[in-house]
Design a protein around this motif. Structure first.
Motif, mmCIF file in Angstrom:
data_model
loop_
_atom_site.group_PDB
_atom_site.id
_atom_site.type_symbol
_atom_site.label_atom_id
_atom_site.label_comp_id
_atom_site.label_asym_id
_atom_site.label_seq_id
_atom_site.Cartn_x
_atom_site.Cartn_y
_atom_site.Cartn_z
ATOM 1 N N LYS A 1 41.343 -34.409 -31.587
ATOM 2 C CA LYS A 1 40.814 -33.509 -30.548
ATOM 3 C C LYS A 1 40.215 -32.265 -31.196
ATOM 4 C CE LYS A 1 43.636 -34.761 -26.578
ATOM 5 N NZ LYS A 1 44.686 -34.361 -25.657
ATOM 6 N N GLN B 1 46.059 -35.228 -31.727
ATOM 7 C CA GLN B 1 45.707 -33.796 -31.634
ATOM 8 C C GLN B 1 44.715 -33.392 -32.726
ATOM 9 O OE1 GLN B 1 46.528 -32.705 -28.862
ATOM 10 N NE2 GLN B 1 48.105 -34.242 -28.467
ATOM 11 N N ARG C 1 48.700 -28.280 -31.191
ATOM 12 C CA ARG C 1 47.376 -27.918 -31.729
ATOM 13 C C ARG C 1 47.377 -26.482 -32.273
ATOM 14 N NH1 ARG C 1 45.561 -31.023 -27.178
ATOM 15 N NH2 ARG C 1 45.262 -29.119 -25.965
ATOM 16 N N LEU C 2 48.122 -25.608 -31.612
ATOM 17 C CA LEU C 2 48.195 -24.227 -32.101
ATOM 18 C C LEU C 2 48.957 -24.167 -33.437
ATOM 19 C CD1 LEU C 2 47.431 -21.296 -31.478
ATOM 20 C CD2 LEU C 2 49.619 -21.042 -30.311
ATOM 21 N N SER C 3 49.999 -24.998 -33.556
ATOM 22 C CA SER C 3 50.748 -25.061 -34.825
ATOM 23 C C SER C 3 49.829 -25.519 -35.944
ATOM 24 C CB SER C 3 51.903 -26.063 -34.724
ATOM 25 O OG SER C 3 52.789 -25.677 -33.730
ATOM 26 N N LEU D 1 42.468 -18.158 -21.961
ATOM 27 C CA LEU D 1 42.903 -18.650 -23.277
ATOM 28 C C LEU D 1 42.284 -20.022 -23.511
ATOM 29 C CD1 LEU D 1 46.672 -17.665 -23.149
ATOM 30 C CD2 LEU D 1 45.070 -16.925 -24.901
ATOM 31 N N SER E 1 47.400 -22.753 -36.818
ATOM 32 C CA SER E 1 48.051 -21.619 -37.488
ATOM 33 C C SER E 1 48.359 -21.951 -38.940
ATOM 34 C CB SER E 1 49.360 -21.244 -36.787
ATOM 35 O OG SER E 1 49.127 -21.002 -35.439
ATOM 36 N N PHE F 1 40.125 -19.461 -33.345
ATOM 37 C CA PHE F 1 41.496 -18.995 -33.537
ATOM 38 C C PHE F 1 41.569 -17.471 -33.379
ATOM 39 C CE2 PHE F 1 45.174 -17.691 -36.078
ATOM 40 C CZ PHE F 1 46.151 -18.550 -35.596
ATOM 41 N N LEU G 1 43.403 -24.641 -27.729
ATOM 42 C CA LEU G 1 44.378 -24.035 -28.644
ATOM 43 C C LEU G 1 45.698 -23.715 -27.944
ATOM 44 C CD1 LEU G 1 42.190 -21.640 -30.832
ATOM 45 C CD2 LEU G 1 42.967 -23.941 -31.321
ATOM 46 N N HIS G 2 45.647 -23.568 -26.617
ATOM 47 C CA HIS G 2 46.877 -23.211 -25.899
ATOM 48 C C HIS G 2 47.743 -24.452 -25.660
ATOM 49 C CE1 HIS G 2 49.311 -20.227 -24.033
ATOM 50 N NE2 HIS G 2 49.370 -20.890 -22.892
ATOM 51 N N SER G 3 48.102 -25.079 -26.774
ATOM 52 C CA SER G 3 48.991 -26.245 -26.728
ATOM 53 C C SER G 3 49.842 -26.131 -27.983
ATOM 54 C CB SER G 3 48.158 -27.523 -26.760
ATOM 55 O OG SER G 3 48.520 -28.339 -27.842
ATOM 56 N N GLN G 4 51.149 -26.369 -27.848
ATOM 57 C CA GLN G 4 52.056 -26.094 -28.975
ATOM 58 C C GLN G 4 51.642 -26.761 -30.276
ATOM 59 O OE1 GLN G 4 56.189 -26.229 -28.429
ATOM 60 N NE2 GLN G 4 56.172 -25.043 -26.572
ATOM 61 N N TYR H 1 41.265 -16.594 -29.789
ATOM 62 C CA TYR H 1 42.505 -16.936 -29.090
ATOM 63 C C TYR H 1 43.546 -15.826 -29.285
ATOM 64 C CZ TYR H 1 46.723 -19.487 -27.762
ATOM 65 O OH TYR H 1 47.893 -19.851 -27.168
ATOM 66 N N VAL H 2 43.685 -15.371 -30.546
ATOM 67 C CA VAL H 2 44.677 -14.332 -30.858
ATOM 68 C C VAL H 2 44.305 -13.028 -30.147
ATOM 69 C CG1 VAL H 2 45.682 -12.941 -32.723
ATOM 70 C CG2 VAL H 2 45.384 -15.386 -33.036
#
Lengths: 97, 196
Positions: free
Chosen positions: A49, A46, A14-16, A5, A19, A81, A9-12, A84-85
């Motif tokens: 980054k 973030q 940054r993923l929020s 992953l 999304s 993204f 992106l696998h960080s709350q 990642y999904v």
């Protein structure tokens, strides 16, 4: 073998951010702050980054003499993204009994 | 600083954020109500003036256009300030109605040149804004607008069978069913979603 992953992106937070931006044409800093309930400092870090990775673009301007930061997802960000999904769904499907 | 989270939580987060972004209902009722009332007033004034000795009943339209455009720019400015985020839906709807304005002027010019009769112009305009209302309703998934658009098409076809001067009443009727009724229903929905 599983693909890894995307750690970016696998960080709350940054993923929020990603999304939200994938569903919108652009969003202001205050909107992201409201939706993610993060602190201003952390959100700035973030966002930078994600910008450094080329996943989002940030435009700084002024509105009524106040600084205005507007963020937009880039094609590279959309691709990341989607990947990642896709990887995420592989993990979840594999874990199903 | 960052808490580790698993794949399920990750998926849940994506869903939640996408839903939050989608939940922003595009505030469009202001525009439907503004143009609905203006065009209704203009149509009824124009129709009434047909039965007087006044030689230029169509002069009501430029006045209504100026008021409507000023109101539209005011509404766009206000919603841009409030929005904080720009959606693809809002942009699509903007392009649709921008295109409608261009079509309106092309048809207006055609009618002014005498290439089409005014009654035909009225019918084509009813069908054209019916299309825009129908598509706008589809984009924001709001059924009263979709039905309003269909109603305008039915009214446009029915207007082919009436005397030319009554096509102004067709406009008035279609404005009520495709702008005003859906406009008020949309406003109720906007108010309800803003107070949750």
């Amino acid at each position: 073998m599983f693909k890894e992953l995307d750690p970016l992106l696998h960080s709350q937070l940054r993923l929020s951010i990603m999304s939200l931006l994938i569903s919108l044409e652009s969003a202001e800093f205050s909107y992201l702050l409201e939706q993610t309930r993060a602190s201003k400092g952390n959100l700035s870090i973030q966002l930078n980054k994600l910008k450094e990775a080329g996943y989002i673009s940030i435009r700084k301007s002024f509105r009524n003499n106040y600084p205005l930061t507007t963020c937009k997802i880039t094609p590279k960000g959309v691709k990341a993204f989607e990947n990642y999904v896709e990887t995420l769904s592989e993990y979840i499907n594999k874990k199903k009994p | 600083m960052e808490e580790p989270f698993n794949e399920q939580e990750s998926l849940q987060l994506i869903r939640e954020m996408i839903d939050n972004a989608k939940a922003r209902l595009e505030a469009g009722s202001f525009f439907y109500l503004l143009w609905g009332w203006l065009v209704l007033a203009a149509t009824l004034i124009h129709f009434s003036l047909l039965y007087t000795r006044f030689a230029y009943p169509y002069l009501v339209w430029p006045v209504i256009m100026v008021v409507g455009l000023a109101g539209t720019f005011y509404g766009i400015r206000k919603s841009k300030r409030k929005a904080k985020a720009k959606t693809y839906l809002a942009t699509s709807i903007g392009f649709l109605w921008g295109g409608f304005s261009v079509m309106l002027f092309i048809l207006l010019f055609t009618a002014m040149k005498g290439n089409i009769h005014w009654a035909v112009f009225n019918i084509l305009i009813i069908a054209l804004y019916g299309l825009c209302i129908f598509v706008s309703g589809g984009i924001i998934r709001f059924k009263p607008l979709i039905w309003g658009g269909i109603a305008s098409w039915v009214i446009a076809v029915a207007s082919l069978f009436i005397a030319p001067q009554y096509t102004f009443l067709s406009i008035a009727l279609s404005i009520v069913v495709s702008y005003l009724i859906p406009g008020y229903l949309l406003r109720n929905k906007e108010n309800a979603s803003n107070h949750v």
